[in-house]
Design a protein around this motif. Structure first.
Motif, PDB file in Angstrom:
ATOM      1  N   LYS A  71      20.185   0.861  -2.484  1.00 21.03           N
ATOM      2  CA  LYS A  71      19.364   0.645  -1.697  1.00 21.03           C
ATOM      3  C   LYS A  71      18.165  -0.208  -2.340  1.00 21.03           C
ATOM      4  O   LYS A  71      17.606  -0.968  -1.792  1.00 21.03           O
ATOM      5  CB  LYS A  71      18.707   1.938  -1.232  1.00 21.03           C
ATOM      6  CG  LYS A  71      19.457   2.783  -0.002  1.00 21.03           C
ATOM      7  CD  LYS A  71      18.896   3.769   0.589  1.00 21.03           C
ATOM      8  CE  LYS A  71      19.619   4.608   1.433  1.00 21.03           C
ATOM      9  NZ  LYS A  71      18.924   5.710   1.961  1.00 21.03           N
ATOM     10  N   ARG A  72      17.858   0.284  -3.585  1.00 21.71           N
ATOM     11  CA  ARG A  72      16.889  -0.744  -4.297  1.00 21.71           C
ATOM     12  C   ARG A  72      17.305  -2.000  -4.551  1.00 21.71           C
ATOM     13  O   ARG A  72      16.327  -2.813  -4.281  1.00 21.71           O
ATOM     14  CB  ARG A  72      16.632   0.253  -5.708  1.00 21.71           C
ATOM     15  CG  ARG A  72      15.647  -0.429  -6.490  1.00 21.71           C
ATOM     16  CD  ARG A  72      15.412   0.406  -7.889  1.00 21.71           C
ATOM     17  NE  ARG A  72      14.335  -0.173  -8.533  1.00 21.71           N
ATOM     18  CZ  ARG A  72      14.568  -0.772  -9.709  1.00 21.71           C
ATOM     19  NH1 ARG A  72      15.809  -0.864 -10.256  1.00 21.71           N
ATOM     20  NH2 ARG A  72      13.873  -1.169 -10.442  1.00 21.71           N
ATOM     21  N   ASP A  73      18.244  -2.230  -5.024  1.00 17.02           N
ATOM     22  CA  ASP A  73      18.939  -3.431  -4.952  1.00 17.02           C
ATOM     23  C   ASP A  73      19.015  -4.200  -3.733  1.00 17.02           C
ATOM     24  O   ASP A  73      18.632  -5.523  -3.767  1.00 17.02           O
ATOM     25  CB  ASP A  73      20.313  -3.465  -5.511  1.00 17.02           C
ATOM     26  CG  ASP A  73      20.613  -2.937  -7.036  1.00 17.02           C
ATOM     27  OD1 ASP A  73      19.718  -2.927  -7.691  1.00 17.02           O
ATOM     28  OD2 ASP A  73      21.718  -2.604  -7.426  1.00 17.02           O
ATOM     29  N   ARG A  74      19.242  -3.859  -2.566  1.00 13.42           N
ATOM     30  CA  ARG A  74      19.194  -4.402  -1.424  1.00 13.42           C
ATOM     31  C   ARG A  74      17.907  -4.672  -0.908  1.00 13.42           C
ATOM     32  O   ARG A  74      17.570  -5.731  -0.526  1.00 13.42           O
ATOM     33  CB  ARG A  74      19.949  -3.316  -0.338  1.00 13.42           C
ATOM     34  CG  ARG A  74      19.553  -3.992   1.096  1.00 13.42           C
ATOM     35  CD  ARG A  74      20.398  -5.166   1.183  1.00 13.42           C
ATOM     36  NE  ARG A  74      21.745  -5.308   1.007  1.00 13.42           N
ATOM     37  CZ  ARG A  74      22.633  -6.446   0.782  1.00 13.42           C
ATOM     38  NH1 ARG A  74      21.946  -7.700   0.887  1.00 13.42           N
ATOM     39  NH2 ARG A  74      23.742  -6.156   0.245  1.00 13.42           N
ATOM     40  N   ARG A  75      16.860  -4.126  -1.210  1.00 17.12           N
ATOM     41  CA  ARG A  75      15.203  -4.363  -1.082  1.00 17.12           C
ATOM     42  C   ARG A  75      15.038  -5.665  -1.902  1.00 17.12           C
ATOM     43  O   ARG A  75      14.421  -6.695  -1.338  1.00 17.12           O
ATOM     44  CB  ARG A  75      14.536  -3.179  -1.320  1.00 17.12           C
ATOM     45  CG  ARG A  75      14.775  -2.046  -0.096  1.00 17.12           C
ATOM     46  CD  ARG A  75      13.662  -0.966  -0.269  1.00 17.12           C
ATOM     47  NE  ARG A  75      13.769  -0.231  -1.412  1.00 17.12           N
ATOM     48  CZ  ARG A  75      14.296   0.875  -1.640  1.00 17.12           C
ATOM     49  NH1 ARG A  75      14.931   1.285  -0.561  1.00 17.12           N
ATOM     50  NH2 ARG A  75      14.440   1.615  -2.560  1.00 17.12           N
ATOM     51  N   GLN A  76      15.505  -5.436  -2.970  1.00 22.51           N
ATOM     52  CA  GLN A  76      15.126  -6.663  -4.025  1.00 22.51           C
ATOM     53  C   GLN A  76      15.803  -7.924  -3.451  1.00 22.51           C
ATOM     54  O   GLN A  76      15.111  -8.917  -3.628  1.00 22.51           O
ATOM     55  CB  GLN A  76      15.564  -6.498  -5.343  1.00 22.51           C
ATOM     56  CG  GLN A  76      14.775  -5.123  -6.028  1.00 22.51           C
ATOM     57  CD  GLN A  76      15.238  -4.607  -7.433  1.00 22.51           C
ATOM     58  OE1 GLN A  76      16.304  -5.263  -7.658  1.00 22.51           O
ATOM     59  NE2 GLN A  76      14.351  -4.256  -8.381  1.00 22.51           N
ATOM     60  N   ILE A  77      17.058  -7.910  -3.191  1.00 20.42           N
ATOM     61  CA  ILE A  77      17.728  -9.063  -2.631  1.00 20.42           C
ATOM     62  C   ILE A  77      17.037  -9.557  -1.241  1.00 20.42           C
ATOM     63  O   ILE A  77      16.756 -10.638  -1.140  1.00 20.42           O
ATOM     64  CB  ILE A  77      19.177  -8.664  -2.216  1.00 20.42           C
ATOM     65  CG1 ILE A  77      19.999  -8.474  -3.684  1.00 20.42           C
ATOM     66  CG2 ILE A  77      19.924  -9.689  -1.646  1.00 20.42           C
ATOM     67  CD1 ILE A  77      21.267  -7.899  -3.515  1.00 20.42           C
ATOM     68  N   ASP A  78      16.888  -8.598  -0.435  1.00 13.72           N
ATOM     69  CA  ASP A  78      15.975  -8.841   0.703  1.00 13.72           C
ATOM     70  C   ASP A  78      14.691  -9.613   0.250  1.00 13.72           C
ATOM     71  O   ASP A  78      14.246 -10.538   1.210  1.00 13.72           O
ATOM     72  CB  ASP A  78      15.850  -7.755   1.561  1.00 13.72           C
ATOM     73  CG  ASP A  78      17.106  -7.228   2.361  1.00 13.72           C
ATOM     74  OD1 ASP A  78      18.105  -8.173   2.158  1.00 13.72           O
ATOM     75  OD2 ASP A  78      17.285  -6.133   2.912  1.00 13.72           O
TER      76      ASP A  78
END
Length: 128
Positions: free
Chosen positions: A113-120
């Motif tokens: 989830k943390r990676d996804r937020r950074q990508i977004d």
């Protein structure tokens, strides 16, 4: 009398779509306008000077009919049937083909989830 032609046939001859049946379906869905009027019949006749507004996937094409075609020929011949008067895409819509895309190391698994937020967040910054 000016020469006229069915719109589905013209779209096929002008190589806007791959087949005449696809052209007919596009017209029946209401994604084609002739001189600003929405049409839903593939049998609608068009003449030289008509302006067509065609909505394809994510692209809107505005074409002025120059000549009704006689056959589906090569691209250069089909290009003679119309004049493209489409507006230029806005800079926000345009993406350079070599634009950077976020990369992840191979074998790192699914993003958290943390990676996804950074990508977004990163994508939001590059889209502006």
């Amino acid at each position: 009398m000016r020469a006229s032609q069915r719109i589905d046939k013209w779209l096929f001859y002008a190589r806007v779509l791959k087949s005449r049946s696809l052209a007919a379906k596009l017209v029946q869905k209401g994604r084609v306008r002739v001189n600003g009027d929405k049409i839903d019949r593939a049998s609608r006749m068009i003449v030289a000077g008509d302006v067509l507004t065609i909505t394809l996937d994510r692209v809107i094409k505005v074409l002025e009919v120059v000549d009704p075609g006689t056959r589906r020929g090569p691209y250069e011949e089909a290009r003679q049937l119309y004049r493209d008067i489409s507006p230029e895409p806005s800079p926000k819509e345009y993406k350079a083909p070599g634009a950077m895309v976020p990369l992840r190391e191979a074998g790192s698994g699914r993003p958290t989830k943390r990676d996804r937020r950074q990508i977004d967040r990163w994508k939001a910054l590059t889209d502006e």
